[in-house]
Design a protein around this motif. Structure first.
Motif, short mmCIF file in Angstrom:
data_model
loop_
_atom_site.label_atom_id
_atom_site.label_comp_id
_atom_site.label_asym_id
_atom_site.label_seq_id
_atom_site.Cartn_x
_atom_site.Cartn_y
_atom_site.Cartn_z
N UNK A 170 1.04 6.98 -2.09
CA UNK A 170 2.00 6.35 -3.00
C UNK A 170 2.30 7.30 -4.17
N UNK A 171 3.57 7.67 -4.32
CA UNK A 171 3.95 8.68 -5.32
C UNK A 171 3.42 8.38 -6.72
N UNK A 172 3.56 7.12 -7.11
CA UNK A 172 3.22 6.75 -8.48
C UNK A 172 1.70 6.81 -8.72
N UNK A 173 0.92 6.52 -7.66
CA UNK A 173 -0.53 6.35 -7.88
C UNK A 173 -1.37 7.47 -7.31
N UNK A 174 -0.75 8.29 -6.45
CA UNK A 174 -1.54 9.27 -5.70
C UNK A 174 -2.34 10.23 -6.58
N UNK A 175 -1.67 10.78 -7.60
CA UNK A 175 -2.34 11.79 -8.43
C UNK A 175 -3.58 11.22 -9.11
N UNK A 176 -3.42 10.02 -9.64
CA UNK A 176 -4.55 9.42 -10.34
C UNK A 176 -5.67 9.07 -9.36
N UNK A 177 -5.28 8.51 -8.20
CA UNK A 177 -6.28 8.16 -7.18
C UNK A 177 -7.06 9.41 -6.75
N UNK A 178 -6.34 10.49 -6.51
CA UNK A 178 -7.00 11.71 -6.03
C UNK A 178 -7.93 12.31 -7.08
N UNK A 179 -7.47 12.34 -8.32
CA UNK A 179 -8.32 12.96 -9.34
C UNK A 179 -9.58 12.10 -9.58
N UNK A 180 -9.44 10.79 -9.48
CA UNK A 180 -10.63 9.92 -9.64
C UNK A 180 -11.68 10.24 -8.56
N UNK A 181 -11.22 10.46 -7.34
CA UNK A 181 -12.16 10.79 -6.25
C UNK A 181 -12.75 12.19 -6.47
N UNK A 182 -11.88 13.13 -6.83
CA UNK A 182 -12.33 14.51 -7.05
C UNK A 182 -13.40 14.61 -8.12
N UNK A 183 -13.21 13.83 -9.19
CA UNK A 183 -14.12 13.93 -10.34
C UNK A 183 -15.27 12.93 -10.26
N UNK A 184 -15.42 12.29 -9.09
CA UNK A 184 -16.51 11.32 -8.91
C UNK A 184 -16.42 10.12 -9.85
N UNK A 185 -15.23 9.88 -10.37
CA UNK A 185 -15.05 8.70 -11.21
C UNK A 185 -14.83 7.48 -10.30
N UNK A 186 -14.26 7.71 -9.12
CA UNK A 186 -14.21 6.69 -8.06
C UNK A 186 -15.01 7.23 -6.87
N UNK A 187 -15.68 6.32 -6.19
CA UNK A 187 -16.60 6.75 -5.13
C UNK A 187 -16.23 6.18 -3.76
N UNK A 188 -15.53 5.06 -3.75
CA UNK A 188 -15.32 4.33 -2.49
C UNK A 188 -13.83 4.26 -2.17
N UNK A 189 -13.51 4.41 -0.88
CA UNK A 189 -12.13 4.22 -0.42
C UNK A 189 -12.13 3.05 0.56
N UNK A 190 -11.21 2.11 0.37
CA UNK A 190 -11.14 0.95 1.27
C UNK A 190 -9.69 0.57 1.48
N UNK A 191 -9.43 -0.24 2.51
CA UNK A 191 -8.03 -0.50 2.88
C UNK A 191 -7.38 -1.62 2.06
N UNK A 192 -8.15 -2.60 1.57
CA UNK A 192 -7.58 -3.79 0.94
C UNK A 192 -6.50 -4.40 1.84
N UNK A 193 -6.76 -4.37 3.15
CA UNK A 193 -5.73 -4.79 4.10
C UNK A 193 -5.49 -6.31 4.02
#
Ligand code: FE2
Length: 247
Positions: A170-193
């Motif tokens: 998602x264009x609007x959220x991708x950068x923030x989502x990626x940096x959170x994972x890169x910097x270990x500020x977020x740890x888990x990825x899930x589908x929220x399906x």
């Protein structure tokens, strides 16, 4: 590598996810085909709108309906959980009834727009009960995007953070989502399906497109939560906000 999806709305007719049993089974079969072997059923729970026991009863009825049709060969393992909408009143509730398979982890949904009242104190109370809150889809929270140090602070207190797979497309959220994972500020990825159409950007699809060990690392965290075993060691780092993104 098999995958663990800790945030889904697959129980039939409980919330705005799968509307009936047929829809639930279709999602589960598709999950299994894409490599997801473990699924937590985290229906929405809104403490301001419903009594805890009423929610637990509704969830249990749907779970039994689903288990009756569940098939070991074509569907992932299932566990009950909930996505608990944040309110300061949750500090007084018996949260083990809502945690992932009565483990030491609880999925908590924060407001998208407003810094939740007393969040720090409430998280501390939950942590003091031996329960680790997992903050759901943090990439949606405008105040974290605006000031990532607010999220880092909660992670340093002891919470975990989850990113939703579709945010990584998602264009609007991708950068923030990626940096959170890169910097270990977020740890888990899930589908929220919520429906079968969302699995186009589900965990299985992401396995193909994410590189650099991101999905493997996220799976190690998800698996530790699922097994209720110690988490991998991690060190969250500050995220700097720049004019057109983050560093
Ligand atoms: Fe959700």
């Amino acid at each position: 590598m098999t995958l663990t999806d800790l945030h889904t709305h697959i129980l039939p007719g409980v919330d705005d996810g799968a509307k009936d049993l047929e829809a639930s089974l279709e999602i589960l079969r598709k999950q299994k085909k894409s490599g997801v072997e473990r699924v937590a059923l985290t229906s929405h729970f809104y403490p301001m709108r419903e009594e805890l026991q009423d929610f637990l009863d509704r969830r249990q009825r749907a779970y039994e309906e689903l288990l009756y049709a569940w098939d070991v060969d074509t569907m992932p393992q299932l566990r009950l959980g909930a996505e608990v909408h944040y309110s300061s009143s949750i500090a007084d509730m018996d949260l083990r009834k809502l945690s992932l398979a009565q483990s030491d982890y609880l999925l908590v949904e924060l407001s998208d727009t407003m810094v939740p009242a007393h969040i720090e104190q409430v998280l501390k109370i939950i942590l003091s009960q031996g329960i680790t809150p997992i903050l759901a889809h943090v990439e949606r929270c405008a105040y974290f995007m605006e000031d990532p140090s607010k999220l880092l602070h909660l992670i340093e207190l002891g919470a975990l953070a989850q990113i939703t797979t579709r945010a990584l497309h998602n264009k609007r959220r991708q950068k923030f989502a990626e940096i959170c994972l890169q910097k270990n500020v977020a740890q888990i990825i899930a589908s929220d399906v919520h429906g079968i159409w969302e699995l186009k950007t589900g965990l299985g699809a992401l396995k193909e497109s994410l590189s650099g060990g991101t999905i493997e690392r996220a799976e190690a965290f998800a698996r530790a939560v699922w097994d209720n075993t110690p988490l991998p060691v991690f060190e969250p780092e500050p995220i700097k906000r720049k004019l057109f993104g983050y560093a």
